[in-house]
Design a protein around this motif. Structure first.
Motif, short mmCIF file in Angstrom:
data_model
loop_
_atom_site.label_atom_id
_atom_site.label_comp_id
_atom_site.label_asym_id
_atom_site.label_seq_id
_atom_site.Cartn_x
_atom_site.Cartn_y
_atom_site.Cartn_z
N VAL A 112 1.73 3.90 0.39
CA VAL A 112 2.40 2.68 -0.08
C VAL A 112 3.86 2.87 0.32
O VAL A 112 4.62 3.57 -0.34
N GLY A 113 4.25 2.28 1.44
CA GLY A 113 5.54 2.56 2.04
C GLY A 113 6.74 2.06 1.25
O GLY A 113 6.62 1.42 0.21
N THR A 114 7.91 2.34 1.78
CA THR A 114 9.17 1.94 1.16
C THR A 114 9.21 0.43 0.97
O THR A 114 8.86 -0.33 1.87
N ASP A 115 9.61 0.02 -0.23
CA ASP A 115 9.76 -1.40 -0.60
C ASP A 115 8.46 -2.21 -0.55
O ASP A 115 8.50 -3.43 -0.54
N VAL A 116 7.32 -1.56 -0.50
CA VAL A 116 6.04 -2.27 -0.57
C VAL A 116 5.84 -2.73 -2.02
O VAL A 116 6.15 -2.01 -2.96
N VAL A 117 5.30 -3.96 -2.18
CA VAL A 117 4.94 -4.46 -3.50
C VAL A 117 3.45 -4.74 -3.51
O VAL A 117 2.94 -5.54 -2.72
N VAL A 118 2.75 -4.04 -4.41
CA VAL A 118 1.34 -4.34 -4.70
C VAL A 118 1.40 -5.00 -6.06
O VAL A 118 1.64 -4.35 -7.08
N ASP A 119 1.19 -6.32 -6.09
CA ASP A 119 1.54 -7.13 -7.26
C ASP A 119 0.47 -7.17 -8.34
O ASP A 119 0.45 -8.07 -9.15
N GLY A 120 -0.43 -6.21 -8.35
CA GLY A 120 -1.39 -6.07 -9.44
C GLY A 120 -2.74 -6.67 -9.16
O GLY A 120 -2.90 -7.52 -8.28
N ARG A 121 -3.74 -6.16 -9.89
CA ARG A 121 -5.12 -6.63 -9.80
C ARG A 121 -5.60 -6.67 -8.34
O ARG A 121 -6.25 -7.61 -7.91
N ALA A 122 -5.26 -5.62 -7.61
CA ALA A 122 -5.70 -5.49 -6.22
C ALA A 122 -6.61 -4.28 -6.12
O ALA A 122 -6.45 -3.30 -6.84
N SER A 123 -7.57 -4.36 -5.20
CA SER A 123 -8.48 -3.25 -4.94
C SER A 123 -8.21 -2.76 -3.52
O SER A 123 -8.39 -3.51 -2.56
#
Length: 193
Positions: free
Chosen positions: A73-84
């Motif tokens: 999960v690189g720099t400034d990446v956003v995984v905004d939740g409820r992701a698989s």
């Protein structure tokens, strides 16, 4: 560190990493063995990651997200939740993954690739449906994949493309809006185009 965090063995967590507090009954953050979480990263409750998670600086991983083994999960990446998110996935600098997205194993998201989940932002009350990125697919830098689109196995989305419809397996999608083209003969291994 929060008591609502469960770390595997041999994890390297920078002192500035923030684990958001959990309310009653919320599941803890669970990071597998060998995690490396760099400065400025924020991880919310109910995130589960397999072994060898690596983050860049200032990454955000929101609640309800699951990540397989060997995920970047690189720099400034956003995984905004409820992701698989599957195993051996690489999300490069500034990529965005919205809720209700599925990413299979061996996927590459290039710098600033954007996945979306809302077909009518602020206009209609519709269910959110993120894209499905199937195994061994690559999404190039600055590409955008619209809600509900499936990028097929071993498909390649070119840099800057805007993907408005499903991309069949083993296909190149390029342009705005993206059109489909035959891929050249693949080289050995995943994500080599």
């Amino acid at each position: 560190m929060s008591t609502n965090v469960q770390l595997g063995e041999n994890c390297d967590i920078d002192a500035s990493v923030r684990f958001e507090s959990a309310g009653p009954g919320t599941r803890p953050v669970r990071l597998g063995d060998g995690a490396t979480v760099r400065s400025g990263t924020i991880i919310y409750p109910d995130v589960t990651a397999g072994p060898n998670l690596t983050t860049g600086h200032n990454a955000v991983i929101r609640e309800g997200t699951t990540l397989g083994a060997d995920v970047v999960v690189g720099t400034d990446v956003v995984v905004d939740g409820r992701a698989s998110i599957g195993s051996r996935v690489s999300m490069q600098t500034g990529a965005y993954v919205p809720p209700e997205t599925t990413i299979a194993d061996d996927v590459f998201l290039g710098p600033h690739a954007v996945l979306t989940n809302d077909p009518y932002p602020l206009r209609e009350d519709v269910p959110l449906t993120g894209p499905a990125i199937q195994s061994d697919a690559s999404v190039g830098a600055n590409a955008t994949v619209l809600p509900g689109v499936t990028v097929g196995e071993r498909a390649f989305v070119a840099a800057g493309a805007v993907v408005t419809e499903d991309v069949p397996p083993d296909t190149l999608a390029k342009g705005v809006p993206a059109t489909h083209h035959e891929l050249p003969e693949p080289l050995d291994g995943p994500n080599v185009y």
